[in-house]
Write an enzyme that holds these catalytic residues in place. Structure first.
Site, PDB file in Angstrom:
ATOM      1  N   LYS A  72      -2.679   7.145   1.290  1.00 17.25           N
ATOM      2  CA  LYS A  72      -2.422   7.384   2.717  1.00 17.25           C
ATOM      3  C   LYS A  72      -1.336   8.460   2.794  1.00 17.25           C
ATOM      4  CE  LYS A  72      -2.283   4.581   6.887  1.00 17.25           C
ATOM      5  NZ  LYS A  72      -3.251   5.350   7.639  1.00 17.25           N
ATOM      6  N   ARG A  97       0.838  -1.208   0.000  1.00 18.98           N
ATOM      7  CA  ARG A  97       0.000   0.000   0.000  1.00 18.98           C
ATOM      8  C   ARG A  97       0.871   1.256   0.000  1.00 18.98           C
ATOM      9  NH1 ARG A  97      -4.607   0.577   4.496  1.00 18.98           N
ATOM     10  NH2 ARG A  97      -2.793   1.017   5.790  1.00 18.98           N
ATOM     11  N   GLU A 142     -16.280   6.379   5.955  1.00 19.27           N
ATOM     12  CA  GLU A 142     -15.488   5.683   6.982  1.00 19.27           C
ATOM     13  C   GLU A 142     -15.371   6.599   8.186  1.00 19.27           C
ATOM     14  OE1 GLU A 142     -11.378   5.083   5.801  1.00 19.27           O
ATOM     15  OE2 GLU A 142     -11.273   7.023   4.831  1.00 19.27           O
TER      16      GLU A 142
HETATM   17  N1  PXG Z   1      -9.242   4.770   7.264  1.00 13.80           N
HETATM   18  C1  PXG Z   1      -8.312   5.713   7.429  1.00 13.80           C
HETATM   19  C2  PXG Z   1      -8.582   7.093   6.979  1.00 13.80           C
HETATM   20  C3  PXG Z   1      -7.086   5.366   8.025  1.00 13.80           C
HETATM   21  O1  PXG Z   1      -6.144   6.292   8.192  1.00 13.80           O
HETATM   22  C4  PXG Z   1      -7.886   3.092   8.269  1.00 13.80           C
HETATM   23  C5  PXG Z   1      -9.061   3.491   7.655  1.00 13.80           C
HETATM   24  C6  PXG Z   1      -7.697   1.664   8.648  1.00 13.80           C
HETATM   25  O2  PXG Z   1      -6.779   1.033   7.763  1.00 13.80           O
HETATM   26  P1  PXG Z   1      -5.861  -0.180   8.220  1.00 13.80           P
HETATM   27  O3  PXG Z   1      -5.118  -0.546   6.985  1.00 13.80           O
HETATM   28  O4  PXG Z   1      -4.986   0.319   9.310  1.00 13.80           O
HETATM   29  O5  PXG Z   1      -6.768  -1.263   8.678  1.00 13.80           O
HETATM   30  C7  PXG Z   1      -6.864   4.041   8.464  1.00 13.80           C
HETATM   31  C8  PXG Z   1      -5.584   3.655   9.123  1.00 13.80           C
HETATM   32  C9  PXG Z   1      -3.597   6.849  13.971  1.00 13.80           C
HETATM   33  C10 PXG Z   1      -3.652   5.673  13.088  1.00 13.80           C
HETATM   34  O6  PXG Z   1      -2.477   7.221  14.366  1.00 13.80           O
HETATM   35  C11 PXG Z   1      -4.387   5.698  11.923  1.00 13.80           C
HETATM   36  C12 PXG Z   1      -4.407   4.587  11.089  1.00 13.80           C
HETATM   37  C13 PXG Z   1      -3.732   3.466  11.418  1.00 13.80           C
HETATM   38  C14 PXG Z   1      -3.014   3.455  12.602  1.00 13.80           C
HETATM   39  C15 PXG Z   1      -2.970   4.566  13.443  1.00 13.80           C
HETATM   40  O7  PXG Z   1      -4.665   7.416  14.289  1.00 13.80           O
HETATM   41  N2  PXG Z   1      -5.115   4.687   9.948  1.00 13.80           N
END
Ligand code: PXG
Length: 290
Positions: free
Chosen positions: A149, A50, A182
């Site tokens: 991301k 990713r 989301e």
């Molecule tokens: N949506 C968004 C906008 C994200 O940033 C997810 C969904 C979940 O994706 P994953 O691949 O992790 O299942 C994310 C992931 C934080 C933090 O510091 C944010 C994420 C992951 C870990 C920590 O708030 N974002």
């Protein structure tokens, strides 16, 4: 703590980047949040893939191959004696001049931090979360695609602030058409009549790795999984609701915009998926200590 910056290790106090890095000046860069469980890096390949797709989308050439970044990520965990932890991988556009043209940036920087993370207090996982819809909508695909991301998280941060202002820990973000996209750092699922539903990626959700894992676990245990457009009404009339994310893991949701979801307690399907998810983290992942 030892932090990796461009192939060298620095202690916390000396782990610094330039004020001329366009990652800081313009949010020009990308990142990944990865977890380690029981001495293994969970879903490492998926996160690295990713990262490279995000890089491609913003025309950023990562100065390391995916094999090198994979090795470095595992090494940073080993250097920091991590068994259970959280890894933040960041690639910035690098040092340039004032002025947003990325052509002035000669070399992207790669930063790897291995630490701990707790996004929600432990009680939230027992009781379930109370969330609200916020006014800030998810970025348009045609503007800044939510699949990237990027280091530009203001869209999500504004939504988070609005949730906090409303007395909640997390926000439901709608897209410009009013469909559920989301949350600010998590994907959203509902359970309705024994089936699992989550907004399609085209609604403005990140290609969540936890989302994918939960969908696979659900399918393996015979649950029907679909990705239709969801409205707020669909959330209010759901039997169960939960969020997924690397940092958050699986978080039950019990109230949305003042409406109690299902019984008002974390649901049975949610609990089962949580158990299956934690069981998977015990047996899979890239070993840190060979
Ligand atoms: N949506 C968004 C906008 C994200 O940033 C997810 C969904 C979940 O994706 P994953 O691949 O992790 O299942 C994310 C992931 C934080 C933090 O510091 C944010 C994420 C992951 C870990 C920590 O708030 N974002």
């Amino acid at each position: 703590m030892k932090i990796f910056i461009d192939g060298k290790y620095y202690d916390e106090r000396n782990a610094k980047i330039s004020v001329f890095d366009h990652g800081l000046l313009y949010g020009d860069g990308i990142f990944e949040g990865i977890r380690a469980y029981h001495g293994r890096v969970f879903k490492l390949k998926e996160h690295i893939d990713r990262l490279f797709y995000s890089a491609k989308a913003i025309l950023l050439e990562i100065p390391m191959s995916s094999a090198q970044i994979t090795r470095a990520t595992v090494e940073v965990c080993r250097e920091n004696k991590i068994r259970d932890g959280y890894i933040r991988l960041v690639v910035t556009r690098g040092v340039g001049t004032l002025g947003l043209n990325p052509k002035s940036c000669k070399r992207p920087s790669v930063i790897i931090i291995a630490d701990k993370i707790q996004l929600y207090p432990a009680g939230v996982y027992q009781r379930g979360l109370d969330i609200i819809t916020v006014p800030t909508t998810r970025n348009l695909h045609s503007a800044l695609n939510p699949a990237i991301k990027s280091l530009n998280y203001l869209n999500n941060i504004l939504a988070k602030i609005e949730a906090n202002n409303g007395g909640c820990e997390e926000a439901v973000m709608l897209n410009a058409e009013g469909f559920v996209a989301e949350c600010t750092g998590d994907n959203l699922f509902i359970v309705k009549n024994g089936a699992l539903l989550t907004p399609p990626l085209s609604a403005g959700a990140l290609y969540g790795i936890t989302r994918r894992t939960v969908m696979e676990l659900a399918e393996e245990s015979g649950l029907k999984v679909s990705e239709p457009n969801l409205t707020r009404y669909d959330l209010f009339s759901a039997d169960e609701c939960f969020l997924t994310g690397t940092g958050a893991e699986i978080v039950p949701v019990v109230k949305i915009d003042g409406r109690v979801i299902g019984t008002g307690k974390p649901g049975r399907v949610t609990r089962r998926l949580e158990d299956e998810y934690h069981a998977l983290t015990k047996v899979s992942g890239e070993p840190i200590y060979k």
